[in-house]
Design a protein around this motif. Structure first.
Motif, PDB file in Angstrom:
ATOM      1  N   GLU A 106      32.836  33.395  26.583  1.00  0.00           N
ATOM      2  CA  GLU A 106      31.939  32.857  27.604  1.00  0.00           C
ATOM      3  C   GLU A 106      32.260  31.385  27.861  1.00  0.00           C
ATOM      4  N   GLU A 107      31.706  30.846  28.957  1.00  0.00           N
ATOM      5  CA  GLU A 107      31.798  29.409  29.227  1.00  0.00           C
ATOM      6  C   GLU A 107      31.080  28.667  28.119  1.00  0.00           C
ATOM      7  N   PRO A 108      31.453  27.485  27.724  1.00  0.00           N
ATOM      8  CA  PRO A 108      32.556  26.677  28.225  1.00  0.00           C
ATOM      9  C   PRO A 108      33.859  26.951  27.494  1.00  0.00           C
ATOM     10  N   LEU A 109      33.885  27.980  26.641  1.00  0.00           N
ATOM     11  CA  LEU A 109      35.076  28.246  25.837  1.00  0.00           C
ATOM     12  C   LEU A 109      36.231  28.813  26.653  1.00  0.00           C
ATOM     13  N   ARG A 110      35.950  29.391  27.813  1.00  0.00           N
ATOM     14  CA  ARG A 110      36.989  30.126  28.536  1.00  0.00           C
ATOM     15  C   ARG A 110      37.836  29.297  29.491  1.00  0.00           C
ATOM     16  N   ARG A 111      37.610  28.031  29.618  1.00  0.00           N
ATOM     17  CA  ARG A 111      38.400  27.247  30.567  1.00  0.00           C
ATOM     18  C   ARG A 111      39.710  26.746  29.943  1.00  0.00           C
ATOM     19  N   ALA A 112      40.672  26.470  30.807  1.00  0.00           N
ATOM     20  CA  ALA A 112      41.949  25.930  30.346  1.00  0.00           C
ATOM     21  C   ALA A 112      41.757  24.494  29.872  1.00  0.00           C
ATOM     22  N   GLY A 113      42.665  24.041  29.017  1.00  0.00           N
ATOM     23  CA  GLY A 113      42.617  22.664  28.525  1.00  0.00           C
ATOM     24  C   GLY A 113      42.645  22.621  27.010  1.00  0.00           C
ATOM     25  N   ALA A 114      42.320  21.453  26.475  1.00  0.00           N
ATOM     26  CA  ALA A 114      42.364  21.238  25.027  1.00  0.00           C
ATOM     27  C   ALA A 114      41.264  22.039  24.326  1.00  0.00           C
ATOM     28  N   ALA A 115      41.614  22.594  23.173  1.00  0.00           N
ATOM     29  CA  ALA A 115      40.663  23.358  22.352  1.00  0.00           C
ATOM     30  C   ALA A 115      41.091  23.235  20.895  1.00  0.00           C
ATOM     31  N   HIS A 116      40.292  23.786  20.021  1.00  0.00           N
ATOM     32  CA  HIS A 116      40.575  23.751  18.589  1.00  0.00           C
ATOM     33  C   HIS A 116      40.532  25.191  18.071  1.00  0.00           C
ATOM     34  N   VAL A 117      41.448  25.528  17.181  1.00  0.00           N
ATOM     35  CA  VAL A 117      41.519  26.884  16.634  1.00  0.00           C
ATOM     36  C   VAL A 117      41.435  26.819  15.121  1.00  0.00           C
ATOM     37  N   ARG A 118      40.677  27.755  14.556  1.00  0.00           N
ATOM     38  CA  ARG A 118      40.633  27.952  13.106  1.00  0.00           C
ATOM     39  C   ARG A 118      41.195  29.341  12.835  1.00  0.00           C
ATOM     40  N   ALA A 119      42.126  29.413  11.894  1.00  0.00           N
ATOM     41  CA  ALA A 119      42.707  30.700  11.516  1.00  0.00           C
ATOM     42  C   ALA A 119      42.679  30.809   9.999  1.00  0.00           C
ATOM     43  N   ALA A 120      42.603  32.038   9.503  1.00  0.00           N
ATOM     44  CA  ALA A 120      42.543  32.220   8.052  1.00  0.00           C
ATOM     45  C   ALA A 120      43.139  33.560   7.653  1.00  0.00           C
ATOM     46  N   LEU A 121      43.666  33.584   6.431  1.00  0.00           N
ATOM     47  CA  LEU A 121      44.000  34.829   5.749  1.00  0.00           C
ATOM     48  C   LEU A 121      42.805  35.131   4.853  1.00  0.00           C
ATOM     49  N   MET A 122      42.155  36.249   5.094  1.00  0.00           N
ATOM     50  CA  MET A 122      40.972  36.640   4.335  1.00  0.00           C
ATOM     51  C   MET A 122      41.287  37.917   3.563  1.00  0.00           C
ATOM     52  N   GLN A 123      40.865  37.975   2.321  1.00  0.00           N
ATOM     53  CA  GLN A 123      41.091  39.172   1.508  1.00  0.00           C
ATOM     54  C   GLN A 123      39.763  39.786   1.124  1.00  0.00           C
ATOM     55  N   LEU A 124      39.668  41.093   1.299  1.00  0.00           N
ATOM     56  CA  LEU A 124      38.477  41.812   0.862  1.00  0.00           C
ATOM     57  C   LEU A 124      38.621  42.136  -0.614  1.00  0.00           C
ATOM     58  N   VAL A 125      37.668  41.672  -1.399  1.00  0.00           N
ATOM     59  CA  VAL A 125      37.677  41.909  -2.839  1.00  0.00           C
ATOM     60  C   VAL A 125      36.355  42.570  -3.226  1.00  0.00           C
ATOM     61  N   PRO A 126      36.347  43.352  -4.305  1.00  0.00           N
ATOM     62  CA  PRO A 126      35.103  44.001  -4.714  1.00  0.00           C
ATOM     63  C   PRO A 126      34.022  42.964  -5.029  1.00  0.00           C
ATOM     64  N   GLY A 127      32.845  43.192  -4.487  1.00  0.00           N
ATOM     65  CA  GLY A 127      31.723  42.296  -4.707  1.00  0.00           C
ATOM     66  C   GLY A 127      30.593  43.019  -5.413  1.00  0.00           C
ATOM     67  N   PRO A 128      29.410  42.430  -5.375  1.00  0.00           N
ATOM     68  CA  PRO A 128      28.243  43.050  -6.001  1.00  0.00           C
ATOM     69  C   PRO A 128      27.980  44.438  -5.415  1.00  0.00           C
ATOM     70  N   MET A 129      27.574  45.330  -6.225  1.00  0.00           N
ATOM     71  CA  MET A 129      27.234  46.708  -5.831  1.00  0.00           C
ATOM     72  C   MET A 129      28.404  47.440  -5.201  1.00  0.00           C
ATOM     73  N   GLY A 130      29.642  46.994  -5.487  1.00  0.00           N
ATOM     74  CA  GLY A 130      30.822  47.699  -5.003  1.00  0.00           C
ATOM     75  C   GLY A 130      31.187  47.432  -3.558  1.00  0.00           C
ATOM     76  N   LEU A 131      30.414  46.632  -2.837  1.00  0.00           N
ATOM     77  CA  LEU A 131      30.742  46.331  -1.444  1.00  0.00           C
ATOM     78  C   LEU A 131      31.818  45.250  -1.389  1.00  0.00           C
ATOM     79  N   PRO A 132      32.778  45.393  -0.474  1.00  0.00           N
ATOM     80  CA  PRO A 132      33.820  44.374  -0.367  1.00  0.00           C
ATOM     81  C   PRO A 132      33.256  43.091   0.228  1.00  0.00           C
ATOM     82  N   VAL A 133      33.712  41.958  -0.281  1.00  0.00           N
ATOM     83  CA  VAL A 133      33.327  40.656   0.256  1.00  0.00           C
ATOM     84  C   VAL A 133      34.605  39.883   0.581  1.00  0.00           C
TER      85      VAL A 133
END
Length: 150
Positions: A106-133
């Motif tokens: 959505e606006e104002p993110l969709r216009r051309a020009g300078a912006a900032h990006v965050r990227a990550a490598l995320m790993q799913l690991v077993p968490g409490p009650m067996g759910l991945p976190v």
């Protein structure tokens, strides 16, 4: 459903990731310039289509996924707003690989020009009650220039 939940959690975690000054280096190198471990990098340019679809890209390196599934996630930041652009499963074979994510924003993110990006490598690991976190393996923040898609 678990995959969507994990990606949503990863996007939230990525939005709360520390600034570039405290983030992990994009490409960890030894003294000879060889890649040592996991890393992620963001390309300096991206595109915006007329329908508001933003495309971001970069490279990553993932050494081992034996502890759980690894994903590449990205988000776009402008002013005080951010939104997740996408997430893909990483191939953890030690090779440098390309990533590309697209998402309608959505606006104002969709216009051309300078912006900032965050990227990550995320790993799913077993968490409490067996759910991945999600756990962060590598992050990168970069200023990018968004141009119109041809």
């Amino acid at each position: 459903m678990r995959l969507r939940l994990a990606l949503a959690l990863g996007t939230l975690l990525l939005a709360a990731t520390p600034t570039a000054a405290t983030a992990a280096p994009a490409r960890p190198l030894d003294r000879a310039g060889a890649l040592l471990a996991d890393g992620i990098a963001v390309d300096g340019t991206g595109t915006v289509a007329s329908d508001g679809t933003v495309t971001l890209s970069g490279t990553y390196r993932c050494v081992d996924d034996s502890a759980g599934t690894v994903f590449v996630s990205s988000s776009l930041v402008r002013q005080d707003r951010s939104t997740g652009i996408g997430g893909t499963r990483a191939v953890c074979d030690g090779r440098v690989r390309a990533w590309s994510h697209s998402g309608v924003v959505e606006e104002p993110l969709r216009r051309a020009g300078a912006a900032h990006v965050r990227a990550a490598l995320m790993q799913l690991v077993p968490g409490p009650m067996g759910l991945p976190v999600p756990g962060v393996r590598a992050t990168e923040e970069a200023d990018v220039e968004l141009g119109p898609r041809a």
